[in-house]
Design a protein around this motif. Structure first.
Motif, PDB file in Angstrom:
ATOM      1  N   GLU A 100      34.957  16.377  22.256  1.00 27.10           N
ATOM      2  CA  GLU A 100      33.565  16.571  22.676  1.00 27.10           C
ATOM      3  C   GLU A 100      32.877  17.674  21.852  1.00 27.10           C
ATOM      4  OE1 GLU A 100      33.588  17.398  26.806  1.00 27.10           O
ATOM      5  OE2 GLU A 100      34.270  15.381  27.416  1.00 27.10           O
ATOM      6  N   GLN A 101      33.564  18.776  21.626  1.00 24.23           N
ATOM      7  CA  GLN A 101      32.974  19.865  20.849  1.00 24.23           C
ATOM      8  C   GLN A 101      32.778  19.458  19.393  1.00 24.23           C
ATOM      9  OE1 GLN A 101      35.774  22.962  21.597  1.00 24.23           O
ATOM     10  NE2 GLN A 101      35.047  23.345  23.698  1.00 24.23           N
ATOM     11  N   SER A 102      33.693  18.629  18.874  1.00 24.83           N
ATOM     12  CA  SER A 102      33.514  18.135  17.514  1.00 24.83           C
ATOM     13  C   SER A 102      32.265  17.265  17.412  1.00 24.83           C
ATOM     14  CB  SER A 102      34.752  17.363  17.071  1.00 24.83           C
ATOM     15  OG  SER A 102      34.565  16.800  15.783  1.00 24.83           O
ATOM     16  N   ASP A 103      32.043  16.420  18.406  1.00 17.18           N
ATOM     17  CA  ASP A 103      30.834  15.600  18.415  1.00 17.18           C
ATOM     18  C   ASP A 103      29.574  16.459  18.533  1.00 17.18           C
ATOM     19  OD1 ASP A 103      32.448  13.369  18.222  1.00 17.18           O
ATOM     20  OD2 ASP A 103      32.460  12.984  20.401  1.00 17.18           O
ATOM     21  N   ASP A 104      29.629  17.510  19.336  1.00 16.49           N
ATOM     22  CA  ASP A 104      28.479  18.409  19.464  1.00 16.49           C
ATOM     23  C   ASP A 104      28.202  19.135  18.154  1.00 16.49           C
ATOM     24  OD1 ASP A 104      28.241  17.679  22.104  1.00 16.49           O
ATOM     25  OD2 ASP A 104      29.326  19.447  22.886  1.00 16.49           O
ATOM     26  N   LEU A 105      29.254  19.527  17.461  1.00 21.26           N
ATOM     27  CA  LEU A 105      29.073  20.213  16.188  1.00 21.26           C
ATOM     28  C   LEU A 105      28.471  19.294  15.132  1.00 21.26           C
ATOM     29  CD1 LEU A 105      29.535  22.981  14.896  1.00 21.26           C
ATOM     30  CD2 LEU A 105      31.789  22.175  14.164  1.00 21.26           C
ATOM     31  N   ILE A 106      28.898  18.048  15.129  1.00 21.72           N
ATOM     32  CA  ILE A 106      28.325  17.082  14.186  1.00 21.72           C
ATOM     33  C   ILE A 106      26.846  16.859  14.483  1.00 21.72           C
ATOM     34  CG2 ILE A 106      28.396  14.678  13.444  1.00 21.72           C
ATOM     35  CD1 ILE A 106      31.412  14.756  13.878  1.00 21.72           C
ATOM     36  N   ALA A 107      26.500  16.793  15.768  1.00 23.36           N
ATOM     37  CA  ALA A 107      25.097  16.591  16.143  1.00 23.36           C
ATOM     38  C   ALA A 107      24.243  17.817  15.810  1.00 23.36           C
ATOM     39  CB  ALA A 107      25.004  16.291  17.631  1.00 23.36           C
ATOM     40  N   THR A 108      24.838  19.006  15.903  1.00 27.56           N
ATOM     41  CA  THR A 108      24.073  20.218  15.620  1.00 27.56           C
ATOM     42  C   THR A 108      23.896  20.418  14.113  1.00 27.56           C
ATOM     43  OG1 THR A 108      24.963  21.233  17.618  1.00 27.56           O
ATOM     44  CG2 THR A 108      23.992  22.717  15.984  1.00 27.56           C
ATOM     45  N   GLU A 109      24.969  20.266  13.352  1.00 28.10           N
ATOM     46  CA  GLU A 109      24.916  20.460  11.897  1.00 28.10           C
ATOM     47  C   GLU A 109      24.954  19.091  11.229  1.00 28.10           C
ATOM     48  OE1 GLU A 109      24.458  23.429  10.751  1.00 28.10           O
ATOM     49  OE2 GLU A 109      24.728  24.444  12.672  1.00 28.10           O
ATOM     50  N   VAL A 110      23.812  18.484  11.103  1.00 22.71           N
ATOM     51  CA  VAL A 110      23.740  17.096  10.621  1.00 22.71           C
ATOM     52  C   VAL A 110      24.048  17.003   9.137  1.00 22.71           C
ATOM     53  CG1 VAL A 110      22.255  15.086  10.400  1.00 22.71           C
ATOM     54  CG2 VAL A 110      22.050  16.573  12.410  1.00 22.71           C
ATOM     55  N   ASN A 111      23.457  17.837   8.345  1.00 23.67           N
ATOM     56  CA  ASN A 111      23.578  17.709   6.885  1.00 23.67           C
ATOM     57  C   ASN A 111      24.550  18.721   6.289  1.00 23.67           C
ATOM     58  OD1 ASN A 111      21.628  15.638   6.796  1.00 23.67           O
ATOM     59  ND2 ASN A 111      19.955  17.177   6.884  1.00 23.67           N
ATOM     60  N   ASN A 112      25.470  19.232   7.054  1.00 20.06           N
ATOM     61  CA  ASN A 112      26.431  20.229   6.559  1.00 20.06           C
ATOM     62  C   ASN A 112      27.727  19.510   6.193  1.00 20.06           C
ATOM     63  OD1 ASN A 112      27.986  22.444   5.998  1.00 20.06           O
ATOM     64  ND2 ASN A 112      27.206  23.647   7.731  1.00 20.06           N
ATOM     65  N   SER A 113      28.078  19.534   4.917  1.00 20.37           N
ATOM     66  CA  SER A 113      29.284  18.837   4.441  1.00 20.37           C
ATOM     67  C   SER A 113      30.555  19.557   4.831  1.00 20.37           C
ATOM     68  CB  SER A 113      29.216  18.679   2.914  1.00 20.37           C
ATOM     69  OG  SER A 113      29.141  19.953   2.302  1.00 20.37           O
ATOM     70  N   VAL A 114      30.473  20.825   5.211  1.00 18.22           N
ATOM     71  CA  VAL A 114      31.664  21.584   5.586  1.00 18.22           C
ATOM     72  C   VAL A 114      32.257  21.053   6.882  1.00 18.22           C
ATOM     73  CG1 VAL A 114      32.550  23.895   6.081  1.00 18.22           C
ATOM     74  CG2 VAL A 114      30.676  23.610   4.446  1.00 18.22           C
ATOM     75  N   ILE A 115      31.428  20.465   7.722  1.00 24.91           N
ATOM     76  CA  ILE A 115      31.887  19.968   9.011  1.00 24.91           C
ATOM     77  C   ILE A 115      32.815  18.776   8.847  1.00 24.91           C
ATOM     78  CG2 ILE A 115      31.116  19.117  11.275  1.00 24.91           C
ATOM     79  CD1 ILE A 115      30.400  22.008  10.675  1.00 24.91           C
ATOM     80  N   ASP A 116      32.712  18.053   7.740  1.00 22.24           N
ATOM     81  CA  ASP A 116      33.533  16.844   7.564  1.00 22.24           C
ATOM     82  C   ASP A 116      35.023  17.187   7.530  1.00 22.24           C
ATOM     83  OD1 ASP A 116      31.200  15.425   7.465  1.00 22.24           O
ATOM     84  OD2 ASP A 116      31.071  15.423   5.264  1.00 22.24           O
ATOM     85  N   VAL A 117      35.358  18.318   6.933  1.00 28.41           N
ATOM     86  CA  VAL A 117      36.777  18.729   6.897  1.00 28.41           C
ATOM     87  C   VAL A 117      37.288  19.027   8.304  1.00 28.41           C
ATOM     88  CG1 VAL A 117      38.397  20.412   5.965  1.00 28.41           C
ATOM     89  CG2 VAL A 117      36.454  19.658   4.576  1.00 28.41           C
ATOM     90  N   LEU A 118      36.475  19.667   9.104  1.00 25.16           N
ATOM     91  CA  LEU A 118      36.869  19.984  10.477  1.00 25.16           C
ATOM     92  C   LEU A 118      37.015  18.721  11.318  1.00 25.16           C
ATOM     93  CD1 LEU A 118      37.408  22.152  12.586  1.00 25.16           C
ATOM     94  CD2 LEU A 118      34.935  22.248  13.021  1.00 25.16           C
ATOM     95  N   VAL A 119      36.108  17.781  11.125  1.00 25.03           N
ATOM     96  CA  VAL A 119      36.180  16.527  11.880  1.00 25.03           C
ATOM     97  C   VAL A 119      37.440  15.759  11.511  1.00 25.03           C
ATOM     98  CG1 VAL A 119      35.063  14.285  12.214  1.00 25.03           C
ATOM     99  CG2 VAL A 119      33.677  16.378  12.164  1.00 25.03           C
ATOM    100  N   GLU A 120      37.805  15.792  10.247  1.00 24.40           N
ATOM    101  CA  GLU A 120      39.037  15.115   9.829  1.00 24.40           C
ATOM    102  C   GLU A 120      40.265  15.779  10.445  1.00 24.40           C
ATOM    103  OE1 GLU A 120      41.324  13.806   5.686  1.00 24.40           O
ATOM    104  OE2 GLU A 120      39.449  14.961   5.625  1.00 24.40           O
ATOM    105  N   SER A 121      40.255  17.097  10.535  1.00 26.01           N
ATOM    106  CA  SER A 121      41.381  17.812  11.163  1.00 26.01           C
ATOM    107  C   SER A 121      41.496  17.458  12.640  1.00 26.01           C
ATOM    108  CB  SER A 121      41.199  19.318  10.991  1.00 26.01           C
ATOM    109  OG  SER A 121      41.172  19.674   9.633  1.00 26.01           O
TER     110      SER A 121
END
Length: 448
Positions: A100-121
């Motif tokens: 849930e927090q990962s989904d919230d982070l993706i929604a908050t930081e839409v155009n941030n490529s750094v989040i993709d590594v965290l989502v993969e983890s």
């Protein structure tokens, strides 16, 4: 089987007691020998019955030991199982929060490529967690219910068994006292209590056989039976059930969840490193990232605890104690009790058959000849003369305790000479020389 034997025994007792009640025993030498045989028969089978009672006590003690060991082993299994269940429940809850927090982070930081590594983890960690043991809290409840069931059943089984054994001993003691004291009352009490005890014993043996059949289903292949019950009742999945069983009855078995736990720890640690490297987020994104970091730290602690619990040690030892306790001590003890009580029933059947014959011999009336033979003051070859009443007796009343009865057909001169020492006056001689007339009863008068 015990119900059929009981029904046949009751029908046989009904027929036998009816025959004994109708047939009258004539007191003679044959009856005396029959009485002797029935007493010997009762004494022999009372001894055998007491021996069966002793064997039943030994079997009951063995059943108690097996039931106690099985209850303790089940309690140890429940402790190990509960610890793993608590940790897995916490891990699954934390994993849901991370998603849930990962989904919230993706929604908050839409155009941030750094989040993709965290989502993969997070995705890698979620995949690793799904390969960990999956079990429900219903298994804990089931195991706790089994522990309570063992204790409750053993408590009432012990009470019922020793009450029945006490009844067996009472029947044997009453029968022995009835023989020793030649008491009809005690033998009748033995018969009445023995019939009730016989019915209760057959019912008890029937319940033992039902329990033996149920336990035999488990003991034919205990590990497969436990696996089938656990999976069919949806307490755990197939791999989790195989983990508990494989790690318990195979020596040097490797923990199948060791690699999955290691992969989950690596994914959580890499995720924690990735979170620390993320910078330049908005204030809302920073708040979500802080919560995510805290949950990842808790996840690492839970995985380390799970790695320590998934060593098969507690479950292995407990299951190795549970199976022998149930399939050896418990079953053998029930078998000993069943055989001992069946032997007691057969011995008690013989006692109940001999008891009516014995008390009839004890209370049979003796004839006059047998009473004379039992009198030690009479010679055995000179039977006691029979004195019968005659018509018109003549009494010579002396002053002291001597008296004689003379019938009407007595030789008067001989009687006079023989009774001369009783003469007191002339009136006595007159009575002897002039006997009274013959007695004739009065005729009944006419009704009119």
């Amino acid at each position: 089987m015990p119900a059929c034997i009981l029904l046949i025994s009751m029908i046989a007792f009904l027929i036998f007691y009816c025959c004994v009640g109708v047939k009258r025993a004539a007191p003679n030498k044959v009856n005396s020998s029959s009485c002797y045989c029935s007493v010997c028969l009762m004494a022999i089978f009372i001894t055998l019955a007491l021996g069966a009672v002793g064997v039943g006590v030994y079997g009951s003690i063995q059943v108690h030991d097996g039931s106690t060991a099985a209850s303790d082993a089940t309690s140890e299994i429940n402790k190990s199982f509960s610890a793993i269940t608590v940790v897995m429940t916490s891990i699954n809850g934390i994993m849901d929060e991370l998603n849930e927090q990962s989904d919230d982070l993706i929604a908050t930081e839409v155009n941030n490529s750094v989040i993709d590594v965290l989502v993969e983890s997070v995705s890698n960690l979620s995949e690793s967690v799904t390969r960990l043991p999956q079990q429900t809290e219903g298994a804990n409840d089931r195991l706790m219910w089994m522990v309570q069931l063992f204790q409750l059943v053993e408590y009432y089984r012990t009470i019922i068994t020793f009450l029945l054994i006490g009844c067996h001993g009472l029947v044997c003691i009453l029968a022995l006292m009835g023989i020793c004291f030649r008491s009809k009352c005690l033998l009748m009490a033995t018969t009445f209590i023995g019939l009730i005890c016989l019915v209760a014993t057959y019912l008890y043996v029937g319940s033992l056989l039902m329990v033996d059949v149920a336990v035999a289903d488990l003991c034919m292949d205990p590990y497969t039976y436990i696996k089938t019950q656990s999976v069919d009742k949806l307490y755990m999945d197939n791999s989790t059930a195989l983990y508990y069983l494989t790690c318990s009855h195979e020596d040097d078995a490797r923990d199948p969840y060791h690699q999955a736990t290691k992969d989950s720890l690596d994914a959580a640690e890499s995720m924690e490193t990735a979170i620390l490297e993320i910078n330049g987020l908005s204030s809302k994104g920073e708040d979500v990232l802080d919560k995510l970091y805290g949950n990842v730290g808790t996840m690492i602690k839970r995985l380390q605890s799970l790695e320590g619990d998934l060593q098969c040690q507690g479950v292995h030892t407990a299951l190795e104690e549970f199976v022998p306790a149930i399939c050896i001590s418990f079953v053998e003890g029930f078998f000993i009790i069943g055989v001992a009580f069946l032997c007691f029933c057969f011995a008690l059947t013989a006692i109940l058959c001999a008891a009516p014959k014995t008390w009839k011999r004890f209370t049979s009336k003796k004839t006059r000849e047998e009473l004379d033979l039992d009198d030690v003051f009479l010679p055995s070859n000179n039977p006691r003369p029979i004195v019968s009443r005659t018509n018109n007796p003549l009494f010579v009343p002396p002053d002291d305790r001597h008296s004689r009865r003379i019938s009407s057909n007595t030789n008067l001169p001989a009687a006079t000479n023989s009774l001369s020492f009783f003469r007191r006056s002339e009136e006595d001689m007159t009575l002897l020389e002039h006997p009274p007339p013959d007695y004739s009863p009065p005729r009944p008068g006419s009704e009119y």
